[in-house]
Design a protein around this motif. Sequence first.
Motif, PDB file in Angstrom:
ATOM      1  N   ARG A 212      -7.561 -63.402 -25.803  1.00 19.06           N
ATOM      2  CA  ARG A 212      -6.417 -64.084 -25.195  1.00 19.06           C
ATOM      3  C   ARG A 212      -6.715 -65.561 -24.994  1.00 19.06           C
ATOM      4  O   ARG A 212      -5.904 -66.421 -25.336  1.00 19.06           O
ATOM      5  N   LYS A 213      -7.897 -65.846 -24.476  1.00 21.30           N
ATOM      6  CA  LYS A 213      -8.267 -67.244 -24.236  1.00 21.30           C
ATOM      7  C   LYS A 213      -8.498 -67.996 -25.545  1.00 21.30           C
ATOM      8  O   LYS A 213      -8.064 -69.140 -25.694  1.00 21.30           O
ATOM      9  N   LYS A 214      -9.181 -67.357 -26.483  1.00 18.37           N
ATOM     10  CA  LYS A 214      -9.505 -68.026 -27.751  1.00 18.37           C
ATOM     11  C   LYS A 214      -8.251 -68.444 -28.504  1.00 18.37           C
ATOM     12  O   LYS A 214      -8.181 -69.537 -29.053  1.00 18.37           O
ATOM     13  N   PHE A 215      -7.245 -67.565 -28.537  1.00 17.34           N
ATOM     14  CA  PHE A 215      -6.033 -67.825 -29.311  1.00 17.34           C
ATOM     15  C   PHE A 215      -4.850 -68.242 -28.439  1.00 17.34           C
ATOM     16  O   PHE A 215      -3.738 -68.374 -28.930  1.00 17.34           O
ATOM     17  N   ASN A 216      -5.094 -68.408 -27.143  1.00 18.28           N
ATOM     18  CA  ASN A 216      -4.063 -68.858 -26.219  1.00 18.28           C
ATOM     19  C   ASN A 216      -2.835 -67.934 -26.229  1.00 18.28           C
ATOM     20  O   ASN A 216      -1.693 -68.399 -26.284  1.00 18.28           O
ATOM     21  N   PHE A 217      -3.097 -66.634 -26.160  1.00 12.83           N
ATOM     22  CA  PHE A 217      -2.016 -65.651 -26.133  1.00 12.83           C
ATOM     23  C   PHE A 217      -1.511 -65.464 -24.709  1.00 12.83           C
ATOM     24  O   PHE A 217      -2.232 -65.686 -23.741  1.00 12.83           O
ATOM     25  N   ASP A 218      -0.263 -65.016 -24.601  1.00 11.39           N
ATOM     26  CA  ASP A 218       0.310 -64.663 -23.309  1.00 11.39           C
ATOM     27  C   ASP A 218      -0.246 -63.324 -22.843  1.00 11.39           C
ATOM     28  O   ASP A 218      -0.656 -62.490 -23.653  1.00 11.39           O
TER      29      ASP A 218
ATOM     30  N   ILE B  97      -2.708 -62.002 -35.248  1.00 12.30           N
ATOM     31  CA  ILE B  97      -3.622 -62.869 -36.002  1.00 12.30           C
ATOM     32  C   ILE B  97      -3.621 -62.465 -37.465  1.00 12.30           C
ATOM     33  O   ILE B  97      -3.529 -63.317 -38.366  1.00 12.30           O
ATOM     34  N   SER B  98      -3.715 -61.175 -37.723  1.00  6.21           N
ATOM     35  CA  SER B  98      -3.764 -60.698 -39.117  1.00  6.21           C
ATOM     36  C   SER B  98      -2.469 -61.003 -39.865  1.00  6.21           C
ATOM     37  O   SER B  98      -2.501 -61.331 -41.052  1.00  6.21           O
ATOM     38  N   GLN B  99      -1.341 -60.908 -39.175  1.00  7.27           N
ATOM     39  CA  GLN B  99      -0.065 -61.243 -39.808  1.00  7.27           C
ATOM     40  C   GLN B  99      -0.002 -62.724 -40.157  1.00  7.27           C
ATOM     41  O   GLN B  99       0.459 -63.088 -41.248  1.00  7.27           O
TER      42      GLN B  99
ATOM     43  N   PHE C 138       0.132 -58.152 -23.501  1.00  7.60           N
ATOM     44  CA  PHE C 138      -0.088 -57.509 -24.789  1.00  7.60           C
ATOM     45  C   PHE C 138      -1.497 -56.937 -24.820  1.00  7.60           C
ATOM     46  O   PHE C 138      -2.371 -57.369 -24.077  1.00  7.60           O
ATOM     47  N   THR C 139      -1.736 -55.989 -25.687  1.00  7.05           N
ATOM     48  CA  THR C 139      -3.065 -55.400 -25.817  1.00  7.05           C
ATOM     49  C   THR C 139      -3.911 -56.224 -26.786  1.00  7.05           C
ATOM     50  O   THR C 139      -3.377 -57.052 -27.542  1.00  7.05           O
ATOM     51  N   TRP C 140      -5.223 -55.967 -26.786  1.00  2.00           N
ATOM     52  CA  TRP C 140      -6.077 -56.667 -27.751  1.00  2.00           C
ATOM     53  C   TRP C 140      -5.672 -56.306 -29.173  1.00  2.00           C
ATOM     54  O   TRP C 140      -5.748 -57.133 -30.073  1.00  2.00           O
ATOM     55  N   ALA C 141      -5.193 -55.083 -29.382  1.00  2.00           N
ATOM     56  CA  ALA C 141      -4.746 -54.673 -30.720  1.00  2.00           C
ATOM     57  C   ALA C 141      -3.510 -55.473 -31.149  1.00  2.00           C
ATOM     58  O   ALA C 141      -3.374 -55.844 -32.312  1.00  2.00           O
ATOM     59  N   ASP C 142      -2.619 -55.764 -30.189  1.00  2.00           N
ATOM     60  CA  ASP C 142      -1.458 -56.610 -30.493  1.00  2.00           C
ATOM     61  C   ASP C 142      -1.902 -58.005 -30.905  1.00  2.00           C
ATOM     62  O   ASP C 142      -1.352 -58.595 -31.831  1.00  2.00           O
TER      63      ASP C 142
END
Length: 100
Positions: free
Chosen positions: A58-64, A76-78, A67-71
């Motif tokens: 979450r911190k590395k990619f600045n996600f909200d 990222i993969s998409q 969501f789960t780590w799988a989300d």
Amino acid sequence: MTIHKILPYIEQRPLMYLKTKDIYLLDSFIGGYLSCQQIYDKNFNDIDFQSNFHEWLRKKFNFDLGFTWADYIFNISQNESANSVDVFFREYHLFKKENK
């Protein structure tokens, strides 16, 4: 056996453990493995894996939050047009390296 010891086996031969190379199947496998380990292993020490990995992503990619780590891995993969399980292992190795 800890989650950190079984993940290299899955990385080498993912289709031996998962029906398809899908992050949500890997998430279910890990969740089930950790649940079983917690019930039967008196020396259970993987309890923080999912939350620590989640927070690191979450911190590395600045996600909200929410969501789960799988989300996160799926997103990222998409964005990279890459297989989500391959992205997981790439990020997992970086996570381990940074958290030794």
